[in-house]
Scaffold this motif. Structure first.
Motif, PDB file in Angstrom:
ATOM      1  N   ASP A   6      12.301  -1.237 -19.060  1.00  0.00           N
ATOM      2  CA  ASP A   6      12.796  -0.571 -20.265  1.00  0.00           C
ATOM      3  C   ASP A   6      13.033   0.891 -19.934  1.00  0.00           C
ATOM      4  OD1 ASP A   6      12.096   1.079 -22.940  1.00  0.00           O
ATOM      5  OD2 ASP A   6      12.863  -0.901 -23.505  1.00  0.00           O
ATOM      6  N   ASP A   7      14.116   1.461 -20.451  1.00  0.00           N
ATOM      7  CA  ASP A   7      14.475   2.836 -20.123  1.00  0.00           C
ATOM      8  C   ASP A   7      13.396   3.840 -20.496  1.00  0.00           C
ATOM      9  OD1 ASP A   7      16.940   2.035 -19.154  1.00  0.00           O
ATOM     10  OD2 ASP A   7      17.944   2.279 -21.103  1.00  0.00           O
ATOM     11  N   ARG A   8      12.568   3.497 -21.470  1.00  0.00           N
ATOM     12  CA  ARG A   8      11.566   4.444 -21.969  1.00  0.00           C
ATOM     13  C   ARG A   8      10.298   4.491 -21.139  1.00  0.00           C
ATOM     14  NH1 ARG A   8      11.662   1.645 -27.784  1.00  0.00           N
ATOM     15  NH2 ARG A   8      12.172  -0.091 -26.365  1.00  0.00           N
ATOM     16  N   ALA A   9      10.106   3.525 -20.259  1.00  0.00           N
ATOM     17  CA  ALA A   9       8.806   3.359 -19.605  1.00  0.00           C
ATOM     18  C   ALA A   9       8.901   3.370 -18.087  1.00  0.00           C
ATOM     19  CB  ALA A   9       8.172   2.048 -20.059  1.00  0.00           C
ATOM     20  N   THR A  10       7.852   3.890 -17.462  1.00  0.00           N
ATOM     21  CA  THR A  10       7.684   3.843 -16.013  1.00  0.00           C
ATOM     22  C   THR A  10       6.459   3.000 -15.706  1.00  0.00           C
ATOM     23  OG1 THR A  10       8.691   5.986 -15.538  1.00  0.00           O
ATOM     24  CG2 THR A  10       7.083   5.178 -13.946  1.00  0.00           C
ATOM     25  N   GLY A  11       6.620   2.016 -14.848  1.00  0.00           N
ATOM     26  CA  GLY A  11       5.487   1.230 -14.368  1.00  0.00           C
ATOM     27  C   GLY A  11       5.044   1.747 -13.018  1.00  0.00           C
ATOM     28  N   ILE A  12       3.742   1.867 -12.847  1.00  0.00           N
ATOM     29  CA  ILE A  12       3.168   2.309 -11.573  1.00  0.00           C
ATOM     30  C   ILE A  12       2.038   1.346 -11.241  1.00  0.00           C
ATOM     31  CG2 ILE A  12       2.304   4.276 -10.246  1.00  0.00           C
ATOM     32  CD1 ILE A  12       3.054   6.071 -12.632  1.00  0.00           C
ATOM     33  N   ALA A  13       1.975   0.860 -10.015  1.00  0.00           N
ATOM     34  CA  ALA A  13       0.967  -0.134  -9.666  1.00  0.00           C
ATOM     35  C   ALA A  13       0.412   0.103  -8.271  1.00  0.00           C
ATOM     36  CB  ALA A  13       1.548  -1.544  -9.758  1.00  0.00           C
ATOM     37  N   VAL A  14      -0.818  -0.378  -8.083  1.00  0.00           N
ATOM     38  CA  VAL A  14      -1.466  -0.340  -6.770  1.00  0.00           C
ATOM     39  C   VAL A  14      -2.029  -1.731  -6.482  1.00  0.00           C
ATOM     40  CG1 VAL A  14      -2.054   2.107  -6.884  1.00  0.00           C
ATOM     41  CG2 VAL A  14      -3.667   0.412  -7.787  1.00  0.00           C
ATOM     42  N   PRO A  15      -2.176  -2.077  -5.205  1.00  0.00           N
ATOM     43  CA  PRO A  15      -2.749  -3.385  -4.861  1.00  0.00           C
ATOM     44  C   PRO A  15      -4.260  -3.384  -5.024  1.00  0.00           C
ATOM     45  CG  PRO A  15      -2.255  -2.167  -2.877  1.00  0.00           C
ATOM     46  CD  PRO A  15      -1.732  -1.330  -4.012  1.00  0.00           C
ATOM     47  N   LEU A  16      -4.800  -4.553  -5.329  1.00  0.00           N
ATOM     48  CA  LEU A  16      -6.245  -4.759  -5.358  1.00  0.00           C
ATOM     49  C   LEU A  16      -6.584  -5.699  -4.214  1.00  0.00           C
ATOM     50  CD1 LEU A  16      -6.794  -5.202  -9.204  1.00  0.00           C
ATOM     51  CD2 LEU A  16      -6.959  -3.111  -7.828  1.00  0.00           C
ATOM     52  N   ARG A  17      -7.512  -5.274  -3.384  1.00  0.00           N
ATOM     53  CA  ARG A  17      -7.822  -6.012  -2.162  1.00  0.00           C
ATOM     54  C   ARG A  17      -9.229  -6.591  -2.223  1.00  0.00           C
ATOM     55  NH1 ARG A  17      -4.056  -4.552   1.820  1.00  0.00           N
ATOM     56  NH2 ARG A  17      -2.835  -2.704   1.291  1.00  0.00           N
ATOM     57  N   ALA A  18      -9.391  -7.739  -1.592  1.00  0.00           N
ATOM     58  CA  ALA A  18     -10.708  -8.350  -1.448  1.00  0.00           C
ATOM     59  C   ALA A  18     -11.106  -8.299   0.026  1.00  0.00           C
ATOM     60  CB  ALA A  18     -10.678  -9.779  -1.972  1.00  0.00           C
ATOM     61  N   THR A  19     -12.098  -9.064   0.397  1.00  0.00           N
ATOM     62  CA  THR A  19     -12.573  -9.092   1.778  1.00  0.00           C
ATOM     63  C   THR A  19     -11.421  -9.401   2.742  1.00  0.00           C
ATOM     64  OG1 THR A  19     -14.695  -9.886   0.979  1.00  0.00           O
ATOM     65  CG2 THR A  19     -14.245 -10.134   3.333  1.00  0.00           C
ATOM     66  N   GLY A  20     -11.370  -8.654   3.837  1.00  0.00           N
ATOM     67  CA  GLY A  20     -10.319  -8.863   4.816  1.00  0.00           C
ATOM     68  C   GLY A  20      -9.012  -8.191   4.464  1.00  0.00           C
ATOM     69  N   LEU A  80      -3.087  -3.671 -10.077  1.00  0.00           N
ATOM     70  CA  LEU A  80      -3.469  -2.874 -11.239  1.00  0.00           C
ATOM     71  C   LEU A  80      -2.313  -1.934 -11.544  1.00  0.00           C
ATOM     72  CD1 LEU A  80      -5.796  -1.990 -13.222  1.00  0.00           C
ATOM     73  CD2 LEU A  80      -6.319  -0.206 -11.524  1.00  0.00           C
ATOM     74  N   SER A  81      -1.899  -1.881 -12.802  1.00  0.00           N
ATOM     75  CA  SER A  81      -0.748  -1.053 -13.131  1.00  0.00           C
ATOM     76  C   SER A  81      -0.962  -0.288 -14.435  1.00  0.00           C
ATOM     77  CB  SER A  81       0.529  -1.900 -13.246  1.00  0.00           C
ATOM     78  OG  SER A  81       0.439  -2.809 -14.327  1.00  0.00           O
ATOM     79  N   VAL A  82      -0.192   0.763 -14.578  1.00  0.00           N
ATOM     80  CA  VAL A  82      -0.106   1.496 -15.834  1.00  0.00           C
ATOM     81  C   VAL A  82       1.360   1.536 -16.252  1.00  0.00           C
ATOM     82  CG1 VAL A  82      -2.156   2.912 -15.426  1.00  0.00           C
ATOM     83  CG2 VAL A  82       0.083   3.727 -14.658  1.00  0.00           C
ATOM     84  N   VAL A  83       1.583   1.623 -17.542  1.00  0.00           N
ATOM     85  CA  VAL A  83       2.928   1.806 -18.088  1.00  0.00           C
ATOM     86  C   VAL A  83       2.893   3.086 -18.905  1.00  0.00           C
ATOM     87  CG1 VAL A  83       4.763   0.837 -19.519  1.00  0.00           C
ATOM     88  CG2 VAL A  83       3.326  -0.680 -18.146  1.00  0.00           C
ATOM     89  N   VAL A  84       3.615   4.093 -18.432  1.00  0.00           N
ATOM     90  CA  VAL A  84       3.589   5.425 -19.036  1.00  0.00           C
ATOM     91  C   VAL A  84       5.014   5.845 -19.382  1.00  0.00           C
ATOM     92  CG1 VAL A  84       1.473   6.081 -17.822  1.00  0.00           C
ATOM     93  CG2 VAL A  84       3.693   6.481 -16.735  1.00  0.00           C
ATOM     94  N   PRO A  85       5.186   6.932 -20.143  1.00  0.00           N
ATOM     95  CA  PRO A  85       6.543   7.365 -20.480  1.00  0.00           C
ATOM     96  C   PRO A  85       7.379   7.674 -19.250  1.00  0.00           C
ATOM     97  CG  PRO A  85       4.951   8.417 -21.936  1.00  0.00           C
ATOM     98  CD  PRO A  85       4.153   7.714 -20.866  1.00  0.00           C
TER      99      PRO A  85
END
Length: 255
Positions: A197-211, A218-223
């Protein structure tokens, strides 16, 4: 389990009926279900009657169908993401307090991204996603992170397209998406301004387990404005915390 004239088992037809319901169409008539699934109306009527009796479906006051509470109850007992959600929730709550907009937890399901938890608040920027909802994997920041760390055959299949466009900013060519995936692997962050959507920016990072295995995003949606990148430090910190809780050694979390 015995099948019908189309060769499909009763169970497979029940699943087709359940899959007709989604975030955009949570209420359907029997005729709608027949049309969506391609199953004959008498077959749908018979199966729906059984599913109503078992609590897998329920009717509203206009006799429209929706997913029943019994199905939610059964699914909640078996959901493999419950442990992930429980571990992530304290970090998500802190992140939500810091950014004041939507915070999301997602996993990959084939070539789509499935959102398993979402925190939001009144006044948060517009966000299309819903808990238990899906998006094509190339569209959202969480999906981009998960695709960047997906098996090579899946990456190649997605890059080959077609890629659905949501806005002018959505990456819809193999070359643009390939560059985005490389940048995401290099920086550890998917920054996706206006993809959904033009109004929103999504930002995400990976979540890691063993190995170092990437198991979620995990992400956020901000203006979608000049302040969007201000959410990155809190997001990265929360992602590191969840990864440590999932068993990734400290030295592996930030790689």
């Amino acid at each position: 389990m015995a099948g019908g004239s189309d060769g499909a088992s009763v169970l497979s037809r029940v699943v087709r009926i359940l899959e007709a319901f989604d975030a955009e169409t949570p209420l359907l008539t029997v005729t709608d279900v027949s049309r969506s699934t391609g199953l004959p109306l008498p077959t749908v009527s018979r199966l729906v009657a059984d599913m109503l009796t078992l609590g897998l479906l329920q009717r509203d006051d206009r006799r429209r169908l929706r997913i029943g509470i019994r199905l939610w109850e059964l699914g909640s007992r078996a959901a493999p993401t419950l442990g992930l959600r429980d571990l992530a929730m304290p970090f998500m709550e802190d992140l939500h307090a810091a950014v004041g907009h939507s915070v999301q937890l997602a996993v990959r399901r084939d070539d789509s991204v499935l959102f398993v938890e979402r925190l939001t608040a009144p006044g948060a920027v517009y966000n299309i996603t819903k808990v238990a909802g899906r998006l094509p994997i190339h569209v959202s920041s969480a999906g981009v992170v998960l695709l960047a760390h997906a098996p090579a055959p899946l990456q190649q299949a997605v890059l080959a397209g077609p890629l659905r466009r949501y806005t002018p900013a959505t990456p819809v060519t193999g070359s643009s998406l390939r560059a985005l995936l490389a940048e995401t692997r290099r920086t550890g962050i998917a920054f996706c301004p206006g993809f959904v959507d033009d109004r929103a920016t999504g930002i995400a990072v990976p979540l890691r387990a063993t190995g170092k295995k990437v198991v979620a995003a995990l992400s956020v949606v901000v203006p979608n404005d000049s302040t969007a990148r201000a959410a990155i430090p809190a997001l990265v910190a929360a992602g590191h915390g969840i990864s440590r809780a999932l068993g990734a050694p400290v030295q592996e979390v930030s790689r």
